[in-house]
Design an enzyme around this catalytic site. Structure first.
Site, PDB file in Angstrom:
ATOM      1  NE  ARG A 214      -2.432  -1.615   3.350  1.00 44.61           N
ATOM      2  CZ  ARG A 214      -1.848  -1.036   4.373  1.00 44.61           C
ATOM      3  NH1 ARG A 214      -1.839   0.281   4.474  1.00 44.61           N
ATOM      4  NH2 ARG A 214      -1.302  -1.752   5.325  1.00 44.61           N
TER       5      ARG A 214
ATOM      6  CE  LYS B 240      -4.095  -8.120  11.152  1.00 42.82           C
ATOM      7  NZ  LYS B 240      -2.663  -7.783  11.094  1.00 42.82           N
ATOM      8  CB  THR B 241      -3.628 -14.248   8.143  1.00 39.50           C
ATOM      9  OG1 THR B 241      -4.154 -12.976   7.764  1.00 39.50           O
ATOM     10  CG2 THR B 241      -4.132 -15.296   7.166  1.00 39.50           C
TER      11      THR B 241
ATOM     12  CG  ASP C  49      -6.782  -7.848   7.680  1.00 41.65           C
ATOM     13  OD1 ASP C  49      -5.763  -7.940   8.376  1.00 41.65           O
ATOM     14  OD2 ASP C  49      -7.007  -6.883   6.940  1.00 41.65           O
TER      15      ASP C  49
ATOM     16  CB  SER D 262       1.290  -5.460   8.163  1.00 44.43           C
ATOM     17  OG  SER D 262       1.404  -6.271   7.042  1.00 44.43           O
TER      18      SER D 262
ATOM     19  NE  ARG E  15       0.058  -9.372   2.298  1.00 46.49           N
ATOM     20  CZ  ARG E  15      -0.362  -9.141   3.531  1.00 46.49           C
ATOM     21  NH1 ARG E  15      -1.400  -9.797   4.022  1.00 46.49           N
ATOM     22  NH2 ARG E  15       0.246  -8.264   4.279  1.00 46.49           N
TER      23      ARG E  15
ATOM     24  CE  LYS F  28      -5.896  -3.632   6.301  1.00 44.60           C
ATOM     25  NZ  LYS F  28      -5.568  -5.001   5.958  1.00 44.60           N
TER      26      LYS F  28
ATOM     27  CG  HIS G 122      -6.010  -4.168  11.208  1.00 44.60           C
ATOM     28  ND1 HIS G 122      -4.674  -3.856  11.243  1.00 44.60           N
ATOM     29  CD2 HIS G 122      -6.160  -5.000  10.146  1.00 44.60           C
ATOM     30  CE1 HIS G 122      -4.048  -4.464  10.243  1.00 44.60           C
ATOM     31  NE2 HIS G 122      -4.924  -5.164   9.578  1.00 44.60           N
TER      32      HIS G 122
HETATM   33  N1  LIG Z   1       5.699 -17.337  16.208  1.00 41.10           N
HETATM   34  C1  LIG Z   1       5.014 -16.894  15.147  1.00 41.10           C
HETATM   35  N2  LIG Z   1       3.745 -16.495  15.295  1.00 41.10           N
HETATM   36  C2  LIG Z   1       3.041 -16.024  14.234  1.00 41.10           C
HETATM   37  N3  LIG Z   1       3.538 -15.935  12.981  1.00 41.10           N
HETATM   38  C3  LIG Z   1       4.800 -16.352  12.772  1.00 41.10           C
HETATM   39  C4  LIG Z   1       5.601 -16.842  13.845  1.00 41.10           C
HETATM   40  N4  LIG Z   1       6.808 -17.164  13.348  1.00 41.10           N
HETATM   41  C5  LIG Z   1       6.778 -16.885  12.031  1.00 41.10           C
HETATM   42  N5  LIG Z   1       5.584 -16.402  11.652  1.00 41.10           N
HETATM   43  C6  LIG Z   1       5.234 -15.943  10.278  1.00 41.10           C
HETATM   44  O1  LIG Z   1       4.891 -14.572  10.346  1.00 41.10           O
HETATM   45  C7  LIG Z   1       3.907 -14.230   9.390  1.00 41.10           C
HETATM   46  C8  LIG Z   1       2.666 -13.657  10.054  1.00 41.10           C
HETATM   47  O2  LIG Z   1       1.893 -13.078   9.028  1.00 41.10           O
HETATM   48  P1  LIG Z   1       0.310 -12.974   8.958  1.00 41.10           P
HETATM   49  O3  LIG Z   1      -0.089 -13.122   7.544  1.00 41.10           O
HETATM   50  O4  LIG Z   1      -0.345 -13.862   9.934  1.00 41.10           O
HETATM   51  O5  LIG Z   1       0.201 -11.439   9.371  1.00 41.10           O
HETATM   52  P2  LIG Z   1      -1.100 -10.563   9.593  1.00 41.10           P
HETATM   53  O6  LIG Z   1      -1.096 -10.103  10.999  1.00 41.10           O
HETATM   54  O7  LIG Z   1      -2.277 -11.312   9.131  1.00 41.10           O
HETATM   55  O8  LIG Z   1      -0.762  -9.296   8.661  1.00 41.10           O
HETATM   56  P3  LIG Z   1      -1.634  -8.470   7.570  1.00 41.10           P
HETATM   57  O9  LIG Z   1      -2.531  -7.543   8.323  1.00 41.10           O
HETATM   58  O10 LIG Z   1      -0.609  -7.753   6.781  1.00 41.10           O
HETATM   59  O11 LIG Z   1      -2.389  -9.450   6.761  1.00 41.10           O
HETATM   60  C9  LIG Z   1       3.564 -15.521   8.651  1.00 41.10           C
HETATM   61  O12 LIG Z   1       4.318 -15.543   7.481  1.00 41.10           O
HETATM   62  C10 LIG Z   1       4.016 -16.598   9.657  1.00 41.10           C
HETATM   63  O13 LIG Z   1       4.379 -17.794   9.017  1.00 41.10           O
HETATM   64  O1  LIG Z   2      -3.472  -4.067   3.529  1.00 37.04           O
HETATM   65  C1  LIG Z   2      -2.587  -4.789   3.081  1.00 37.04           C
HETATM   66  O2  LIG Z   2      -1.958  -4.573   2.063  1.00 37.04           O
HETATM   67  C2  LIG Z   2      -2.227  -6.018   3.830  1.00 37.04           C
HETATM   68  C3  LIG Z   2      -2.747  -5.985   5.186  1.00 37.04           C
HETATM   69  O3  LIG Z   2      -3.624  -6.737   5.532  1.00 37.04           O
HETATM   70  C4  LIG Z   2      -2.195  -4.989   6.115  1.00 37.04           C
HETATM   71  O4  LIG Z   2      -1.199  -4.339   5.769  1.00 37.04           O
HETATM   72  O5  LIG Z   2      -2.758  -4.860   7.204  1.00 37.04           O
HETATM   73 CA   LIG Z   3      -3.508 -11.067   7.294  1.00 35.70          CA
HETATM   74 MN   LIG Z   4      -4.306  -6.411   7.600  1.00 34.32          MN
END
Ligand SMILES: Nc1ncnc2c1ncn2[C@@H]1O[C@H](COP(=O)(O)OP(=O)(O)OP(=O)(O)O)[C@@H](O)[C@H]1O
Ligand SMILES: O=C([O-])CC(=O)C(=O)O
Ligand SMILES: [Ca+2]
Ligand SMILES: [Mn+2]
Length: 666
Positions: free
Chosen positions: A184, A370-371, A385, A366, A450, A329, A348
């Site tokens: 973004r 979360k995911t 998310d 990010s 992604r 977003k 979020h």
């Molecule tokens: N101990 C851990 N706990 C959680 N995630 C981990 C850990 N170790 C490594 N990772 C890695 O960190 C990343 C966490 O990313 P995730 O997609 O869950 O982020 P998000 O909070 O959903 O972000 P976004 O809002 O950008 O989608 C994944 O690639 C996951 O494999």
């Molecule tokens: O919005 C995006 O590009 C990915 C995301 O989930 C974040 O950054 O929270």
């Molecule tokens: Ca996510």
């Molecule tokens: Mn997000």
């Protein structure tokens, strides 16, 4: 299977029914009845030409809804043709120029299949004027074809045929490139400041809302609409946001790429055919002209990218970035405005539910998990998310998930790995040119690779994506300094303090050389998306947590045993055990000690997790370095919080003082 011959890669002639090897004999002296050579192997097709044969292949989609009230047409039933005409008129109105009286002719269907386009579905854009007028611009003489709510299969074909960089991967997902932008562009976000938003929104230091005026918005809107209407075809998605039926929002996305249409098909809630028939006018419209830049001579523009939000007009314009996350977003920002007006908290966060109905929220910036952590094989996924917390409980805003793919593995994240199949959009991944096997470790295009897939692709998704009030509120921080404990229990004031702070520390840049962790503070774990002052959301969260008795937790998914460079990231398997203990309620029963500086309550033991890692002070070989780093981080928290000191939080005057006191003590 041996008779099939080629299975092991070797070639052999097929056997004849009698078991002899060799080619079937060509019979030159056929049956006596006529002298024409027949292939009698099966019944023949009912076609005289190849074109006719092809026309047999596709049958028309079944009319969507059976006419209500039995076989007799209902009194006010709208004919299929009339309904399609209304739909086209609505899209035509969306695409209307605000300055010209005539625009392109809007027509349904693919321009490459002209013969299939019924002429009856042509709609002229003619505004203000009712009598027929002479065309005064060339743009009014052309057709713009509307590809309306296409299916994933149709969008695959469009992408592969017309968009460079689109390929089918070995698992059936569609790999695409998002162009020059692979993330973004928050600095290019603009929000129209008018008499209403002036008072309602958060402006100034720390706010994500960078102002623009109404006139400039209209200039950019016209630029986007002109670009879209100059194309032979545009994609239109009519979909919903929010699984709570009472607070559902109708959105329309107009875009130039099949990639964008498929992405939003996956990420928003997909209407049923019946819901689509009754869709009517959207509540919010996005004009995504991402391939086309904004004009730098335009006031307020500081780059060739602009993402413009006009809450009064309920419209968003995207120029100069093709990164699809801007749409996702962007709409989240809209929800952060609309929902609090209805006393609903927008979050979020990820969200899942146990077999007994216990709901957990996962906040975090990010890349904090979360995911990853909300996608849990033993629990129902409500969403990964974006959520709403209303008087009725929680609801997902979206219809899909958007998972990071870097270093994705089947073993560690099986549900996400298996969701990458036909229908899923993969952005900016690298794959083998022959086998089309994705290399998840490859960062050649970007580290932010992604996958966007419909939530049903997760086997235990909770459909509809709603649940009761949360029992646990988990704040995730990926602390690359390695000083925050893997888990701590928070009281309400601490939960508010960490929610408003929104801390994480990732490692900056991917260049070689010294990589220092970079502390990031983003209010409400999503400052880029909130529209109102953070304390508004924080007060709502405090009120809801108190009312429904939810417990707050801080979980560090980042480093242990030292900062980035000397320590290591906490094993995902350990974090999962910690999360399991929160869900089961067993962690609430544990014995706790208090940490210095941050005053966090940490458990002394958790099943499946080595006890010595629970207190970071134990894991650092250099105790002095640990205290120094901890003190440094405490200082960064304090400095960040200064901007919030003057704000009243909720109706409770003491809360602000209590929250401040819940921060680090140095
Ligand atoms: N101990 C851990 N706990 C959680 N995630 C981990 C850990 N170790 C490594 N990772 C890695 O960190 C990343 C966490 O990313 P995730 O997609 O869950 O982020 P998000 O909070 O959903 O972000 P976004 O809002 O950008 O989608 C994944 O690639 C996951 O494999
Ligand atoms: O919005 C995006 O590009 C990915 C995301 O989930 C974040 O950054 O929270
Ligand atoms: Ca996510
Ligand atoms: Mn997000």
């Amino acid at each position: 299977m041996a008779s099939q011959g080629t299975e092991n890669g070797e070639f052999s002639f097929p056997r004849t029914p009698k078991g002899r090897n060799g080619l079937p004999k060509i019979q030159t002296h056929g049956k006596k009845e006529d002298q024409i050579c027949h292939d009698d192997s099966g019944p023949s097709v009912k076609a005289q030409t190849i074109d006719e044969l092809h026309s047999l292949q596709k049958k028309r989609s079944v009319p969507t809804t059976p006419i209500k009230g039995g076989t007799q047409p209902a009194f006010n039933a709208v004919s299929e043709e009339e309904r399609q005409k209304q739909q086209l008129q609505s899209i035509s109105a969306s695409l209307a120029s605000l300055t010209r009286e005539t625009g392109p002719k809007v027509v349904r269907g693919d321009p490459d299949r002209k013969a299939e386009t019924p002429r009856a579905h042509v709609t002229h854009q003619r505004h203000h004027v009712h009598a027929p007028t002479l065309s005064t611009s060339d743009s009014s003489l052309k057709f713009t074809h509307i590809l309306y709510n296409l299916s994933p299969a149709e969008l695959y074909e469009q992408a592969i045929k017309y968009e460079k960089g689109s390929f089918i991967t070995s698992s059936g997902a569609l790999a695409t490139l998002s162009g020059a932008k692979t993330g973004r562009s928050p600095r290019d976000k603009r929000v129209v400041r008018d008499d209403t938003t002036e008072d309602e929104l958060w402006w100034g230091k720390g706010s994500p809302n960078i102002e623009m005026d109404e006139h400039t918005f209209l200039v950019n809107r016209e630029r986007a609409v002109d670009y879209l209407c100059s194309l032979d075809k545009v994609y239109v998605n009519d979909q919903f946001l929010n699984w709570d039926p009472v607070h559902r929002i109708k959105v329309r996305i107009v875009s130039a790429r099949a990639y964008h249409s498929l992405f939003m098909h996956n990420m928003c809630i997909r209407p049923t055919p019946e819901e689509l028939e009754e869709f009517g006018t959207p509540d919010f419209t996005i004009y995504n002209a991402g391939m086309f830049p904004c004009n730098r001579y335009t006031h307020y523009m500081t780059s060739s990218t602009s993402i413009d939000l006009n809450l009064g007009r309920r419209e968003m314009v995207i120029l100069g970035t093709q990164y699809a996350g801007e749409m996702k977003k962007g709409l989240f920002g809209v929800m952060h405005y609309l929902m609090p007006k209805r006393q609903i908290l927008s979050l979020h966060s990820g969200c899942n539910m146990g077999k007994d109905g216990d709901v957990a929220l996962f906040f975090g910036l990010s890349g904090t998990g979360k995911t990853t952590l909300s996608t849990d094989h033993n629990r129902y996924l409500i969403g990964d998310d974006e959520h709403c917390w209303s008087e009725n409980g929680v609801s997902n805003i979206e219809g899909g998930c958007y998972a990071k793919c870097i270093d994705l593995s089947r073993e560690k994240e099986p549900d996400i790995f298996n969701a990458i199949k036909f229908g899923t959009v993969m952005e900016n991944v690298v794959f083998d040119e022959h086998t089309r096997e994705v290399d998840y470790s490859d960062k050649s295009v970007t580290e932010n690779t992604r996958a966007a897939y419909p939530i049903e692709y997760i086997p235990n998704a909770k459909i509809p994506c709603v649940g009761p009030h949360p029992k646990n509120v988990i704040l995730l921080a990926c602390d690359a300094f390695g000083v925050l404990p893997p888990v701590s229990k928070l009281n309400l004031a601490q939960t508010m303090y960490h929610f408003i702070s929104g801390y994480t520390a990732l490692v900056a840049g991917t260049e070689d050389g010294i990589k220092e962790p970079q502390a990031t503070f983003s209010a409400c774990f999503g400052a880029a998306f909130i529209m109102l002052h953070p304390t508004k959301y924080a007060a709502m969260l405090a009120e809801k947590m108190k009312k429904h008795g939810a417990t707050g937790w801080l979980v560090n998914t980042g480093w242990s045993g030292g900062s980035y460079g000397s320590g290591k990231r906490i094993k995902l398997a350990y974090t999962r055990k910690i999360i399991d203990a929160i869900h089961s309620g067993s962690l609430l029963e544990a014995e706790y000690t208090k940490t210095e500086i941050f005053g966090l309550e940490i458990p002394t033991a958790i099943e499946g997790v080595p006890s010595e890692i629970l207190d970071p002070a134990n894991t650092w070989p250099d105790k002095k370095a640990h205290l120094q780093t901890l003190t440094k981080l405490g200082g960064l928290f304090k400095k960040n919080f200064e901007v919030f000191l003057n704000y009243k939080i909720g109706s409770d005057n003491n809360l602000a003082d209590e929250i401040l006191a819940a921060g680090p003590n140095i």
